[in-house]
Design an enzyme around this catalytic site. Structure first.
Site, short mmCIF file in Angstrom:
data_model
loop_
_atom_site.label_atom_id
_atom_site.label_comp_id
_atom_site.label_asym_id
_atom_site.label_seq_id
_atom_site.Cartn_x
_atom_site.Cartn_y
_atom_site.Cartn_z
N LYS A 106 -18.54 -7.12 -29.55
CA LYS A 106 -18.88 -7.71 -31.11
C LYS A 106 -19.82 -8.60 -31.05
O LYS A 106 -19.87 -9.77 -31.56
CB LYS A 106 -17.58 -8.52 -31.51
CG LYS A 106 -16.13 -7.95 -31.26
CD LYS A 106 -15.23 -8.85 -32.03
CE LYS A 106 -13.87 -8.34 -32.09
NZ LYS A 106 -12.95 -9.13 -32.69
N HIS A 107 -20.89 -7.64 -30.54
CA HIS A 107 -22.39 -8.40 -30.94
C HIS A 107 -23.43 -7.11 -30.66
O HIS A 107 -23.30 -6.23 -30.12
CB HIS A 107 -22.65 -9.48 -29.71
CG HIS A 107 -22.66 -9.29 -28.47
ND1 HIS A 107 -21.34 -9.56 -27.68
CD2 HIS A 107 -23.22 -8.41 -27.64
CE1 HIS A 107 -21.61 -9.05 -26.49
NE2 HIS A 107 -22.64 -8.53 -26.22
N ALA A 108 -24.73 -7.65 -30.81
CA ALA A 108 -25.92 -6.63 -30.64
C ALA A 108 -26.91 -7.53 -29.79
O ALA A 108 -26.78 -8.79 -29.66
CB ALA A 108 -26.55 -6.24 -31.80
N ARG A 110 -22.27 -3.18 -30.60
CA ARG A 110 -21.02 -2.71 -29.64
C ARG A 110 -19.97 -3.44 -29.63
O ARG A 110 -19.70 -4.59 -29.38
CB ARG A 110 -21.79 -2.38 -28.23
CG ARG A 110 -21.83 -3.80 -27.13
CD ARG A 110 -22.86 -4.76 -27.46
NE ARG A 110 -24.10 -4.33 -27.89
CZ ARG A 110 -25.28 -4.17 -27.06
NH1 ARG A 110 -25.05 -4.14 -25.75
NH2 ARG A 110 -26.32 -3.67 -27.65
#
Ligand code: T46
Length: 132
Positions: free
Chosen positions: A48-50, A95
């Site tokens: 839950k981040h990039a 992702r």
């Protein structure tokens, strides 16, 4: 959205299989860091981040997991279930990893050292970042 999955060459014989990964040969970048996750229960979502700069290759070396990739325009879900397959995850890509099977081990080869400043953890901020 282009998804790049590598199929690594196993060196198998009657003792079993062995896969070797070398930077710039099997992996398209210098490997500065290796980490792995295990004991992730089914039902939990990781990621839950990039990342602004980081490139990675994800290999599910045991069990299976699903990876959701999102470039701000399109989303793709990629199952990883073979220890000889590696998913390339570029920078600027949101992702999420989920549906970990019991006992799954997800190995990650990373192009950079750990740097919290490289993370974008807010989805709206990610959309602003990639649309600029
Ligand atoms: C990514 C996906 C695929 C460290 O101290 N060093 C490290 O190199 C890493 C990766 C993490 N950590 C610490 C930071 C947190 O306290 O380990 C804890 C768990 O990390 P995080 O919540 O970021 O883990 P995931 O599974 O959500 O994401 C990880 C990577 O952080 C990330 O870069 O792309 O795996």
């Amino acid at each position: 959205m282009l998804v790049t999955k590598y199929v690594f060459q196993p060196h198998g014989d009657n003792r079993g299989q062995l896969i070797a990964l070398e930077e710039f040969k099997d992996i398209p970048f210098r490997i500065k860091r290796v980490y792995y996750m295990y004991d992730t229960e089914t039902g939990f979502v990781r990621g839950k981040h990039a990342h602004k700069k980081l490139e990675q290759i994800l290999v599910c070396i045991h069990g299976s997991v699903k990876i959701k990739l999102d470039n701000g325009k399109e989303q793709k879900i990629v199952p990883l279930e073979k220890p000889y397959e590696g998913l390339y995850v570029a920078n600027n890509m949101w992702r999420e990893m989920y549906d970990f099977s019991p006992g799954a081990v997800l190995l990650v080869l990373a192009s950079e050292l750990y740097d919290e400043d490289d993370y974008i953890r807010d989805y709206d901020e990610f959309l602003d970042f990639v649309r600029k």
